[in-house]
Write a protein that holds these residues in place. Structure first.
Motif, mmCIF file in Angstrom:
data_model
loop_
_atom_site.group_PDB
_atom_site.id
_atom_site.type_symbol
_atom_site.label_atom_id
_atom_site.label_comp_id
_atom_site.label_asym_id
_atom_site.label_seq_id
_atom_site.Cartn_x
_atom_site.Cartn_y
_atom_site.Cartn_z
ATOM 1 N N UNK A 274 83.998 -22.847 106.289
ATOM 2 C CA UNK A 274 84.878 -23.657 105.441
ATOM 3 C C UNK A 274 84.135 -24.056 104.179
ATOM 4 N N UNK A 275 84.823 -23.943 103.051
ATOM 5 C CA UNK A 275 84.227 -24.276 101.761
ATOM 6 C C UNK A 275 84.946 -25.440 101.105
ATOM 7 N N UNK A 276 84.354 -25.916 100.028
ATOM 8 C CA UNK A 276 84.876 -27.067 99.289
ATOM 9 C C UNK A 276 85.016 -26.715 97.810
ATOM 10 N N UNK A 277 85.946 -27.333 97.140
ATOM 11 C CA UNK A 277 85.987 -27.219 95.699
ATOM 12 C C UNK A 277 84.870 -28.068 95.082
ATOM 13 N N UNK A 278 84.262 -27.564 94.026
ATOM 14 C CA UNK A 278 83.261 -28.320 93.280
ATOM 15 C C UNK A 278 83.816 -28.737 91.923
ATOM 16 N N UNK A 279 85.152 -28.669 91.763
ATOM 17 C CA UNK A 279 85.790 -29.122 90.527
ATOM 18 C C UNK A 279 85.653 -30.636 90.397
ATOM 19 N N UNK A 376 92.087 -25.005 112.285
ATOM 20 C CA UNK A 376 92.351 -25.930 111.181
ATOM 21 C C UNK A 376 92.993 -27.222 111.671
ATOM 22 N N UNK A 377 93.856 -27.116 112.669
ATOM 23 C CA UNK A 377 94.436 -28.338 113.248
ATOM 24 C C UNK A 377 93.356 -29.186 113.914
ATOM 25 N N UNK A 378 92.432 -28.535 114.619
ATOM 26 C CA UNK A 378 91.328 -29.270 115.241
ATOM 27 C C UNK A 378 90.461 -29.936 114.180
ATOM 28 N N UNK A 379 90.226 -29.223 113.062
ATOM 29 C CA UNK A 379 89.419 -29.781 111.982
ATOM 30 C C UNK A 379 90.083 -31.025 111.389
ATOM 31 N N UNK A 380 91.389 -30.954 111.171
ATOM 32 C CA UNK A 380 92.115 -32.115 110.644
ATOM 33 C C UNK A 380 91.973 -33.299 111.589
ATOM 34 N N UNK A 408 92.779 -23.869 93.766
ATOM 35 C CA UNK A 408 93.710 -24.965 94.017
ATOM 36 C C UNK A 408 93.554 -25.568 95.407
ATOM 37 N N UNK A 409 92.478 -25.221 96.111
ATOM 38 C CA UNK A 409 92.251 -25.738 97.467
ATOM 39 C C UNK A 409 91.092 -26.728 97.442
ATOM 40 N N UNK A 410 91.290 -27.913 98.013
ATOM 41 C CA UNK A 410 90.211 -28.911 98.099
ATOM 42 C C UNK A 410 89.161 -28.465 99.117
ATOM 43 N N UNK A 411 89.637 -28.008 100.256
ATOM 44 C CA UNK A 411 88.787 -27.468 101.308
ATOM 45 C C UNK A 411 89.545 -26.272 101.874
ATOM 46 N N UNK A 412 88.842 -25.220 102.267
ATOM 47 C CA UNK A 412 89.551 -23.999 102.632
ATOM 48 C C UNK A 412 88.785 -23.197 103.669
ATOM 49 N N UNK A 413 89.534 -22.467 104.481
ATOM 50 C CA UNK A 413 88.937 -21.546 105.448
ATOM 51 C C UNK A 413 88.518 -20.278 104.726
ATOM 52 N N UNK A 414 87.502 -19.628 105.275
ATOM 53 C CA UNK A 414 86.956 -18.442 104.614
ATOM 54 C C UNK A 414 86.267 -17.589 105.670
ATOM 55 N N UNK A 415 86.327 -16.275 105.510
ATOM 56 C CA UNK A 415 85.638 -15.368 106.416
ATOM 57 C C UNK A 415 84.964 -14.262 105.635
ATOM 58 N N UNK A 416 83.769 -13.847 106.069
ATOM 59 C CA UNK A 416 83.040 -12.805 105.357
ATOM 60 C C UNK A 416 82.219 -11.995 106.359
ATOM 61 N N UNK A 417 82.394 -10.662 106.292
ATOM 62 C CA UNK A 417 81.679 -9.772 107.206
ATOM 63 C C UNK A 417 80.592 -8.965 106.501
ATOM 64 N N UNK A 485 78.870 -24.062 102.013
ATOM 65 C CA UNK A 485 79.941 -23.819 102.973
ATOM 66 C C UNK A 485 79.428 -24.184 104.356
ATOM 67 N N UNK A 486 80.357 -24.533 105.224
ATOM 68 C CA UNK A 486 79.991 -24.905 106.590
ATOM 69 C C UNK A 486 80.333 -23.755 107.530
ATOM 70 N N UNK A 487 79.322 -23.043 108.074
ATOM 71 C CA UNK A 487 79.614 -21.956 109.022
ATOM 72 C C UNK A 487 80.110 -22.507 110.351
#
Length: 521
Positions: A274-279, A376-380, A408-417, A485-487
């Motif tokens: 999960x990542x965060x906006x730095x705006x 995401x529900x658990x995270x909330x 446009x996302x304050x916090x967001x899910x992300x995946x990278x392989x 980002x938080x793995x």
């Protein structure tokens, strides 16, 4: 009226599988649709891997994830940072056109175009030039060691086809820029596109004139997106589909106990994070506290990864402390310590920051990562218990990716392989490097860390592999220390087939390679 609606929905979900059910037809029930028939339209690993059945690169990964020749037969590095490729002769596109150097130059020009969503997949590319009909020179911006890795998923188009259909400029799914290649295809691969109805069915038929010797015995692939886990499982159990690349982990015991179903499990290379906006501001206009490392520490401390692993992932995932999997070069076990769950620390940091009741939005999709909506529900829930006030924006990836890519996302899910490169340089350059030219294409938060950038830039020209990986490991340490980002975990990989499938090759990159699939005869 309600029962009629349910019946119609059931028809849409299941009856549409009706088609050629012969032994040489693979009916693929996928968890989601591809984004486009244009492989350059969006950096989706799933879309690109599906289109590997239709299009091909100069090189490819074999069944051991080793690079081998494909449309190029050999290569050498020349002075001046030039790579010379000898092309395979006698290759035909699906429309009968001959594959030549002109096609390579046109393809590389298109994918590296400033408007190309996939330009970051060729970070060192400068230019290409035709030497003769079957020889191409590719110039890179330095002593770059990973060009072959990059080229595994850069598909080759027919230059004449692109010109005839006014398609020399790439399309872009995120910006809703469409073109002829969005709905049509013309590759050199083992299958050609017979038909496509987005969100309904895409049909591939075997390319009898393929240059390679087929390992498969397929005549046809019927690809149908089935977003509902329950519907997908029901279709497999009833024999209406033969393969799914996303068997729901909660249903694995049931599938494993079914005589007509075979389950294949493994651990993916992909790390979910999960990542965060730095705006400066959140989407709601508030000052952005995520720019403060203490706020990111508070969020990390509020998350119980063990509980998510046990309850949401049914014990199948692997908790992660760093953003790359153990098999990815650059990984360091010393960094792979998951963030500790410490609700008291989280509460103290939130109080120190004056962030009690802090409102922000978490953007997730419901059709990309395994059990993403539940995660995401658990995270909330966890962040709410910590004293924050998050809301969840959940929806299909086609909608959510626009918010994420546009910042446009304050916090967001992300995946990278780290595909197709299969090296940590991939995520460091495309995700954690600041935005510049081909770098930071997936830097959705807008973060800038000059020390990290210097390490990644230096690694890009270091030919000594040990030295290069040491630089990348140091950069990964910055990512961890700064909690950019938080793995969360490497997600489990679970495929399922019917007994009509004799064999299918499953590798840790979680890509279906059905030019290696055999049906029972």
């Amino acid at each position: 009226m309600t029962s009629l609606k349910a019946s119609l929905l059931s028809c849409v979900a299941l009856a549409c599988f009706a088609g050629d059910a012969s032994a040489q037809t693979l009916r693929w029930g996928a968890a989601r649709d591809i984004n486009s028939l244009d492989p350059y339209s969006y950096g989706s690993t799933f879309t690109i891997s599906f289109l590997n059945h239709v299009y091909e690169g100069l090189v490819r990964y074999n069944d051991k994830l080793e690079i081998e020749p494909a449309l190029a037969t050999e290569w050498e590095v020349l002075p001046g940072n030039v790579w010379r490729f000898k092309l395979r002769q006698g290759v035909k596109f699906h429309d009968g056109a001959e594959f030549t150097a002109d096609d390579v130059v046109a393809s590389l020009t298109r994918v590296s175009h400033p408007d190309s969503p996939l330009r970051g997949n060729l970070p060192a590319y400068v230019s290409s030039a035709k030497v003769d009909d079957y020889t191409v020179d590719i110039t890179v911006n330095g002593t770059y060691p990973l060009l072959l890795n990059d080229l595994t998923n850069i598909h080759m188009f027919d230059a004449g086809w692109l010109k005839d259909h006014n398609a020399e400029v790439p399309t872009d799914v995120a910006k809703k820029v469409e073109g002829y290649p969005t709905f049509n295809a013309n590759g050199t691969g083992p299958f050609s596109v017979e038909s496509r109805v987005p969100d309904s069915k895409t049909v591939l038929v075997v390319n009898e004139g393929w240059w390679d010797t087929p390992q498969h015995n397929l005549k046809r692939i019927e690809f149908t997106p089935i977003a509902s886990d329950a519907t997908r499982v029901a279709a497999l159990l009833s024999g209406e589909i033969d393969f799914t690349e996303k068997a729901p982990i909660q249903d694995l015991p049931r599938l494993e106990s079914t005589p007509t179903v075979k389950v294949l499990e493994g651990s993916e290379l992909r790390t979910i994070m999960f990542g965060f906006t730095f705006a400066d501001k959140l989407h709601n206009g508030q000052s952005n506290l995520f720019k403060d490392k203490k706020m990111r520490e508070a969020v990390a401390a509020a998350i119980d990864l063990d509980l998510i692993q046990k309850k949401v992932m049914r014990g199948k995932s692997r908790n992660a402390g760093t953003v790359v999997a153990p098999a990815i070069p650059g990984y360091d076990a010393a960094l792979d310590t998951p963030n500790a769950y410490d609700p008291e620390k989280a509460a103290a940091l939130i109080k120190e920051l004056g962030a009690e009741g802090y409102e922000f939005e978490i953007v997730c999709a419901n059709d990309v990562w395994l059990n993403e909506e539940e995660i995401c529900n658990a995270l909330v829930s966890m962040l709410t218990r910590a004293g924050l006030k998050p809301t969840l924006s959940i929806g299909p990836n086609a909608v959510q990716q626009i918010k994420q890519t546009n910042g446009e996302a304050d916090m967001f899910s992300f995946g990278w392989a780290n595909e197709p490169m299969l090296d940590s340089y991939s995520i460091l350059l495309q995700v954690f490097h600041s935005k510049s030219d081909n770098a930071g294409v997936f830097n959705w938060g807008g973060w800038v860390y000059p020390d990290l950038d210097k390490l990644v830039d230096a690694a890009s020209t270091e030919l000594d592999r040990a030295k290069r990986l040491a630089m990348q490991t140091e950069a990964l340490k910055i990512v961890k220390d700064e909690l950019i980002m938080l793995p969360f975990h490497q997600q489990p990989m679970a495929w399922a087939t019917s007994d009509k499938v004799e064999s299918v090759v499953q590798l840790s990159d979680n890509k279906g390679r059905h030019w290696m699939t055999r049906m029972a005869e």
